[in-house]
Design a protein around this motif. Structure first.
Motif, PDB file in Angstrom:
ATOM      1  N   SER A   1      14.776   3.959  -8.605  1.00  0.00           N
ATOM      2  CA  SER A   1      14.960   2.812  -9.498  1.00  0.00           C
ATOM      3  C   SER A   1      15.245   1.565  -8.665  1.00  0.00           C
ATOM      4  O   SER A   1      14.778   0.477  -8.986  1.00  0.00           O
ATOM      5  CB  SER A   1      16.065   3.085 -10.530  1.00  0.00           C
ATOM      6  N   VAL A   2      15.972   1.749  -7.572  1.00  0.00           N
ATOM      7  CA  VAL A   2      16.259   0.607  -6.697  1.00  0.00           C
ATOM      8  C   VAL A   2      14.999   0.169  -5.948  1.00  0.00           C
ATOM      9  O   VAL A   2      14.662  -1.013  -5.879  1.00  0.00           O
ATOM     10  CB  VAL A   2      17.400   0.958  -5.709  1.00  0.00           C
ATOM     11  N   LEU A   3      14.253   1.145  -5.394  1.00  0.00           N
ATOM     12  CA  LEU A   3      13.056   0.803  -4.628  1.00  0.00           C
ATOM     13  C   LEU A   3      11.987   0.165  -5.515  1.00  0.00           C
ATOM     14  O   LEU A   3      11.337  -0.800  -5.126  1.00  0.00           O
ATOM     15  CB  LEU A   3      12.464   2.046  -3.947  1.00  0.00           C
ATOM     16  N   ASP A   4      11.795   0.730  -6.703  1.00  0.00           N
ATOM     17  CA  ASP A   4      10.770   0.192  -7.603  1.00  0.00           C
ATOM     18  C   ASP A   4      11.061  -1.264  -7.950  1.00  0.00           C
ATOM     19  O   ASP A   4      10.176  -2.115  -7.951  1.00  0.00           O
ATOM     20  CB  ASP A   4      10.692   1.009  -8.900  1.00  0.00           C
ATOM     21  N   ALA A   5      12.346  -1.509  -8.240  1.00  0.00           N
ATOM     22  CA  ALA A   5      12.714  -2.861  -8.647  1.00  0.00           C
ATOM     23  C   ALA A   5      12.398  -3.869  -7.551  1.00  0.00           C
ATOM     24  O   ALA A   5      12.099  -5.027  -7.821  1.00  0.00           O
ATOM     25  CB  ALA A   5      14.209  -2.910  -8.989  1.00  0.00           C
ATOM     26  N   ALA A   6      12.428  -3.394  -6.302  1.00  0.00           N
ATOM     27  CA  ALA A   6      12.273  -4.317  -5.177  1.00  0.00           C
ATOM     28  C   ALA A   6      10.832  -4.453  -4.719  1.00  0.00           C
ATOM     29  O   ALA A   6      10.531  -5.160  -3.776  1.00  0.00           O
ATOM     30  CB  ALA A   6      13.131  -3.840  -4.013  1.00  0.00           C
ATOM     31  N   LYS A   7       9.892  -3.764  -5.402  1.00  0.00           N
ATOM     32  CA  LYS A   7       8.540  -3.672  -4.853  1.00  0.00           C
ATOM     33  C   LYS A   7       7.713  -4.941  -5.043  1.00  0.00           C
ATOM     34  O   LYS A   7       6.750  -5.174  -4.332  1.00  0.00           O
ATOM     35  CB  LYS A   7       7.809  -2.458  -5.472  1.00  0.00           C
ATOM     36  N   HIS A   8       8.090  -5.763  -6.000  1.00  0.00           N
ATOM     37  CA  HIS A   8       7.293  -6.958  -6.261  1.00  0.00           C
ATOM     38  C   HIS A   8       7.292  -7.873  -5.039  1.00  0.00           C
ATOM     39  O   HIS A   8       8.344  -8.168  -4.475  1.00  0.00           O
ATOM     40  CB  HIS A   8       7.835  -7.691  -7.491  1.00  0.00           C
ATOM     41  N   PRO A   9       6.111  -8.344  -4.609  1.00  0.00           N
ATOM     42  CA  PRO A   9       6.049  -9.124  -3.361  1.00  0.00           C
ATOM     43  C   PRO A   9       6.822 -10.439  -3.394  1.00  0.00           C
ATOM     44  O   PRO A   9       7.160 -10.975  -2.342  1.00  0.00           O
ATOM     45  CB  PRO A   9       4.541  -9.369  -3.166  1.00  0.00           C
ATOM     46  N   ASN A  10       7.152 -10.948  -4.561  1.00  0.00           N
ATOM     47  CA  ASN A  10       7.895 -12.206  -4.613  1.00  0.00           C
ATOM     48  C   ASN A  10       9.409 -12.033  -4.512  1.00  0.00           C
ATOM     49  O   ASN A  10      10.142 -13.017  -4.407  1.00  0.00           O
ATOM     50  CB  ASN A  10       7.564 -12.977  -5.892  1.00  0.00           C
ATOM     51  N   VAL A  11       9.847 -10.776  -4.583  1.00  0.00           N
ATOM     52  CA  VAL A  11      11.287 -10.531  -4.505  1.00  0.00           C
ATOM     53  C   VAL A  11      11.770 -10.795  -3.077  1.00  0.00           C
ATOM     54  O   VAL A  11      11.100 -10.437  -2.114  1.00  0.00           O
ATOM     55  CB  VAL A  11      11.584  -9.072  -4.931  1.00  0.00           C
TER      56      VAL A  11
ATOM     57  N   LEU B   1      25.702  -5.520  -9.344  1.00  0.00           N
ATOM     58  CA  LEU B   1      25.243  -6.626  -8.497  1.00  0.00           C
ATOM     59  C   LEU B   1      23.736  -6.518  -8.274  1.00  0.00           C
ATOM     60  O   LEU B   1      22.993  -7.502  -8.376  1.00  0.00           O
ATOM     61  CB  LEU B   1      26.004  -6.589  -7.165  1.00  0.00           C
ATOM     62  N   HIS B   2      23.285  -5.303  -7.962  1.00  0.00           N
ATOM     63  CA  HIS B   2      21.856  -5.054  -7.749  1.00  0.00           C
ATOM     64  C   HIS B   2      21.050  -5.454  -8.988  1.00  0.00           C
ATOM     65  O   HIS B   2      20.036  -6.146  -8.885  1.00  0.00           O
ATOM     66  CB  HIS B   2      21.649  -3.574  -7.393  1.00  0.00           C
ATOM     67  N   ARG B   3      21.519  -5.045 -10.156  1.00  0.00           N
ATOM     68  CA  ARG B   3      20.744  -5.344 -11.374  1.00  0.00           C
ATOM     69  C   ARG B   3      20.679  -6.850 -11.644  1.00  0.00           C
ATOM     70  O   ARG B   3      19.625  -7.389 -11.955  1.00  0.00           O
ATOM     71  CB  ARG B   3      21.341  -4.592 -12.574  1.00  0.00           C
ATOM     72  N   LEU B   4      21.799  -7.509 -11.475  1.00  0.00           N
ATOM     73  CA  LEU B   4      21.803  -8.958 -11.709  1.00  0.00           C
ATOM     74  C   LEU B   4      20.966  -9.684 -10.659  1.00  0.00           C
ATOM     75  O   LEU B   4      20.269 -10.660 -10.964  1.00  0.00           O
ATOM     76  CB  LEU B   4      23.232  -9.492 -11.727  1.00  0.00           C
ATOM     77  N   ALA B   5      21.025  -9.189  -9.425  1.00  0.00           N
ATOM     78  CA  ALA B   5      20.273  -9.847  -8.343  1.00  0.00           C
ATOM     79  C   ALA B   5      18.773  -9.707  -8.585  1.00  0.00           C
ATOM     80  O   ALA B   5      18.009 -10.668  -8.416  1.00  0.00           O
ATOM     81  CB  ALA B   5      20.668  -9.262  -6.990  1.00  0.00           C
ATOM     82  N   ILE B   6      18.343  -8.511  -8.969  1.00  0.00           N
ATOM     83  CA  ILE B   6      16.918  -8.296  -9.251  1.00  0.00           C
ATOM     84  C   ILE B   6      16.450  -9.267 -10.332  1.00  0.00           C
ATOM     85  O   ILE B   6      15.355  -9.826 -10.265  1.00  0.00           O
ATOM     86  CB  ILE B   6      16.671  -6.828  -9.675  1.00  0.00           C
ATOM     87  N   GLY B   7      17.308  -9.487 -11.301  1.00  0.00           N
ATOM     88  CA  GLY B   7      16.980 -10.435 -12.360  1.00  0.00           C
ATOM     89  C   GLY B   7      16.732 -11.840 -11.816  1.00  0.00           C
ATOM     90  O   GLY B   7      16.016 -12.636 -12.419  1.00  0.00           O
ATOM     91  N   ARG B   8      17.294 -12.136 -10.652  1.00  0.00           N
ATOM     92  CA  ARG B   8      17.069 -13.439 -10.035  1.00  0.00           C
ATOM     93  C   ARG B   8      16.103 -13.358  -8.853  1.00  0.00           C
ATOM     94  O   ARG B   8      16.050 -14.258  -8.017  1.00  0.00           O
ATOM     95  CB  ARG B   8      18.412 -14.054  -9.608  1.00  0.00           C
ATOM     96  N   GLY B   9      15.367 -12.250  -8.771  1.00  0.00           N
ATOM     97  CA  GLY B   9      14.328 -12.142  -7.754  1.00  0.00           C
ATOM     98  C   GLY B   9      14.841 -11.802  -6.373  1.00  0.00           C
ATOM     99  O   GLY B   9      14.234 -12.151  -5.357  1.00  0.00           O
TER     100      GLY B   9
ATOM    101  N   ASP C   1       0.796  -1.225   0.000  1.00  0.00           N
ATOM    102  CA  ASP C   1       0.000   0.000   0.000  1.00  0.00           C
ATOM    103  C   ASP C   1       0.827   1.274   0.000  1.00  0.00           C
ATOM    104  O   ASP C   1       0.291   2.365   0.149  1.00  0.00           O
ATOM    105  CB  ASP C   1      -0.951   0.038   1.207  1.00  0.00           C
ATOM    106  N   LEU C   2       2.123   1.155  -0.122  1.00  0.00           N
ATOM    107  CA  LEU C   2       2.929   2.356  -0.330  1.00  0.00           C
ATOM    108  C   LEU C   2       2.328   3.092  -1.517  1.00  0.00           C
ATOM    109  O   LEU C   2       1.567   2.518  -2.277  1.00  0.00           O
ATOM    110  CB  LEU C   2       4.378   1.966  -0.616  1.00  0.00           C
ATOM    111  N   PRO C   3       2.636   4.404  -1.676  1.00  0.00           N
ATOM    112  CA  PRO C   3       2.033   5.100  -2.809  1.00  0.00           C
ATOM    113  C   PRO C   3       2.105   4.248  -4.056  1.00  0.00           C
ATOM    114  O   PRO C   3       3.113   3.577  -4.249  1.00  0.00           O
ATOM    115  CB  PRO C   3       2.903   6.347  -2.961  1.00  0.00           C
ATOM    116  N   PRO C   4       1.060   4.295  -4.864  1.00  0.00           N
ATOM    117  CA  PRO C   4      -0.100   5.203  -4.815  1.00  0.00           C
ATOM    118  C   PRO C   4      -1.158   4.916  -3.766  1.00  0.00           C
ATOM    119  O   PRO C   4      -2.056   5.740  -3.611  1.00  0.00           O
ATOM    120  CB  PRO C   4      -0.691   5.051  -6.215  1.00  0.00           C
ATOM    121  N   GLY C   5      -1.100   3.820  -2.994  1.00  0.00           N
ATOM    122  CA  GLY C   5      -2.083   3.622  -1.936  1.00  0.00           C
ATOM    123  C   GLY C   5      -2.851   2.320  -2.061  1.00  0.00           C
ATOM    124  O   GLY C   5      -2.645   1.545  -2.994  1.00  0.00           O
TER     125      GLY C   5
END
Lengths: 475, 475
Positions: free
Chosen positions: B97-107, B416-424, A144-148
């Motif tokens: 860009s870092v926070l967005d990449a990490a937002k998916h609940p399965n990461v 490292l961050h980019r490659l790690a995101i690619g692996r969830g 629920d972080l933005p956008p909410g």
């Protein structure tokens, strides 16, 4: 122009020119149908419109009458106001001194910006708060972080659809009340030193935001009957590098005036032609007394330039602090600013309101609220007519809960405020609604509270104070 | 200096000089009492202190061992960093860009700034939410305007008292999480163009706030073992017109380091001598693994210059968004800014947390939380030792839930961050913690989540990725 609009305009002209006098009764439905050869529904709609403009008022079983406010003169400072230069704003101390004085719970809150919390369904809402919060996934604090909250954003989008406006839920950012929405929108489109157009008189929070962000204000006159002066706005846009506008289109604070759909459309077109964003403060939209909810200017926006801001604070849940903005092309930027400044709105409050919107009977509650407000408006107007001098003028608003009183020219509203506070009564003096501290003879009073002997006594007391020579400006 | 401090210092010197090697076991209590002629409680306290400094670690039933982190070298960029010029900050795109990449609940949330919501007492809290909200007067929406709910402010003041700090409830302003408190404090004491001292590495939200408000940053080095470099701060204060400092004194984000009481006092005295306000971000204070809660710098403030900011988001109720600041002489200004920007915090959330603090067993919950965090820290350190190359270094923190890893010099944490995101897998790469995007070979990882096969697998995957030539900077 539609037939009913033409009819309304022609009657309005008659009223404004004095041909149809203040206090007189309008022709009955039957008479006007016969006179003008129009249908019953055309007359109905025209009268609705005239009522919305504050020119006429229905009295039960007696017909429609021309309101005292129909004769309202242009606010004095508008007459000879040269096209304003942009102004560095210094309003906060004044606003806070007025707000602080009114904070004591025993003060009669005629100066309050809120309706009575007793008019809200707090028990039903608590049920939704508990149920909505229980149903939340623990992970909602991440999701629920933005956008909410998704559920809440879908419910808000549905309310737009019900007015005939289509807003994708993705465009909606949930905020801590409309005030945060407005502030984030302003931050999203300005930088220190920029010029912003605001209304005069207008909501003091706009002036405070401009002061806080080191912006400059250009004040555009608002007429209590016709609303924002679009010609003045056009001239200001020509003269100043205006980066954004912050306007209230429905039941404007403090005048109560609503822009016609035609003017809303012209406003949106004028700004689109110059690529200037409109921050639309629409917190009173749901408090309409006529059948239909008025449209926001956002309804006419084809360019994503309108950032429509509203909340549940005036209609349902003042303390929950849940508002939102449909920020058009600026939605991403607003969302980022929200993340950087307050991260997100309170999840239980979001979940509770979402549950209430789906299951709580919001429209039923609103109808009761509208009826209460209209009763209170009638009681307030009756008391004003009974106690205050005849020269006091106002326009009957068709929504919201504010009356903007024009007192005799010599009255100093700040002195009135100080004397009234001394007797346990708050009012909102005109100067807090203007960067130039104008409207020195105006006050805003609140009819959002159930009528009571205490309020009646407060109006009578105001009348007494008005006779005190100390409230007359030394001019 | 007290006896146990002297003992701790002498052992620390031995560790740092290499006389007491990494991984070696410290003498037993009995041995050291015999060797040094000190009391048992002195040894206990000294070992506590050494543990807090991250130099030693207790292993159950086996005694105390020197941590791998004790050999941590100064972060490279500190060595040859000339006294920083003030920097215009441009960090937000990188952070988002870092926070967005990490937002998916399965990461796998190794990069997250939050602990697992599963560690919080959500059912008990819901009970308090319902009960606290039901008990609210409808008028709370007026009365709870800033500074906030009285009950909650008294409960917060009581927690200060329990640490031995006396804060009058009137000084406490309730906010939408600590993030709003910090932002309001920064706004209260700066104007666009002003220079602000921040930590390097430091919390990216400080950098974002500085960017948003058009301020300039001077970065003061933070050593992972000893904390903020006070000499560098003194030099920066001489060189730059610093208007405010924004520092974390306990379990600093990202390094986890805690300033000693002595350093906290020196810091406060240094700033008092120059009348520079300190914005103290203390959101991890309650997450201490040793017996006692560390003191805030605020405890040493005799001038009202320290604005202490904290919240319940990391310890109890992340989604409720309830934080506060004890803003000293700036409390009124902060309160006004709060009124102007978001009006007030959500009343149900305030009432719910107040009820929980009084009746919910917060200290019992915190003890369980501390135990969980220590278990998770042990599991994380074991996995890091098992999978990662020997050259990876860190200091064992004595609170919070972050490990600040120093990878081999050639590693590019962004790659490292980019490659790690690619692996969830999300991580927080070093450059987001610095206005200059330094710390390119560092990452912050989060041990705030119950240990799981998934997390174990993520650490193993990071080790594999580290062998990929693509993560090595082209230097």
């Amino acid at each position: 122009m539609k037939r009913y609009e033409a009819l309304a305009n022609s009657i309005a002209d008659g009223i404004r020119s004095g041909q149809i006098p203040i206090g007189s009764r309008l022709p009955s439905l039957r008479q006007i149908i016969a006179q003008r050869g129009v249908s019953q529904s055309t007359v109905f709609r025209a009268y609705y419109l005239l009522e919305e403009w504050g020119l006429i008022r229905a009295e039960e079983r007696a017909g429609y009458f021309v309101t005292p406010g129909a004769a309202v003169k242009q606010v004095p400072s508008h007459h000879d106001m040269p096209l304003a230069d942009s102004t560095k704003v210094d309003i906060s101390d004044l606003v806070f001194s007025v707000l602080d004085a009114a904070k004591h719970p025993n003060v009669v809150p005629l100066g309050s910006a809120f309706p009575s919390p007793l008019l809200f369904p707090s028990a039903r809402l608590l049920k939704s708060l508990t149920r909505g919060t229980r149903a939340l996934s623990p992970w909602s604090t991440v999701v629920d972080l933005p956008p909410g909250n998704d559920h809440l954003r879908r419910q808000i989008a549905l309310r737009y659809v019900a007015t005939g406006v289509s807003i994708p839920p993705e465009e909606i950012v949930v905020t801590n009340g409309a005030l945060e929405a407005l502030n984030l929108c302003l931050m999203a489109v300005t930088r220190p030193g920029d010029v912003v157009a605001v209304e005069s008189p207008g909501f003091y929070a706009a002036l405070q935001a401009i002061e806080r962000l080191d912006l400059r204000a250009v004040e555009i006159p608002v007429h209590p009957v016709t609303g924002l002066d679009l010609d003045a706005l056009a001239a200001a846009l020509d003269k100043h590098p205006i980066r954004a506008c912050w306007f209230m289109t429905n039941f404007q604070n403090p005048t109560g005036v609503t822009l016609s759909d035609e003017k809303k459309k012209s406003l949106v077109d004028m700004l689109a032609a110059r690529d200037v964003p409109l921050i639309e403060d629409d917190v009173y939209q749901e408090l309409h007394f006529s059948r239909d909810r008025p449209l926001p200017a956002k309804a006419f926006d084809g360019n994503g330039l309108v950032m429509h801001c509203s909340s549940f604070s005036k209609t349902l849940a003042p303390g929950y602090r849940i508002g939102w903005t449909s920020a058009g092309r600026f939605a991403d930027r607003v969302q980022r600013l929200k993340l950087m400044t307050t991260l997100s709105a309170s999840t239980p409050a979001q979940a509770g309101i979402a549950d209430y919107l789906e299951h709580g009977g919001f429209d039923r509650h609103l109808r009761k609220l509208h009826a209460a407000m209209q009763t209170q408006r009638a009681a307030m107007e009756a008391a004003l007519r009974r106690y205050l001098p005849r020269e006091v003028r106002w326009v009957t608003p068709s929504g919201g809960y504010f009356l903007w009183l024009q007192l005799p020219d010599a009255v100093d509203a700040m002195a009135l405020h100080r004397l009234a506070i001394g007797r346990g009564i708050s009012i909102a003096p005109g100067p807090i609604f203007s960067a130039k501290h104008a409207f020195q003879n105006c006050v805003r009073i609140n009819f959002g509270h159930p009528w009571s002997v205490k309020i009646d006594g407060a109006i009578r007391a105001l009348a007494e104070i008005l006779e005190d020579p100390a409230v007359h400006a030394s001019i």
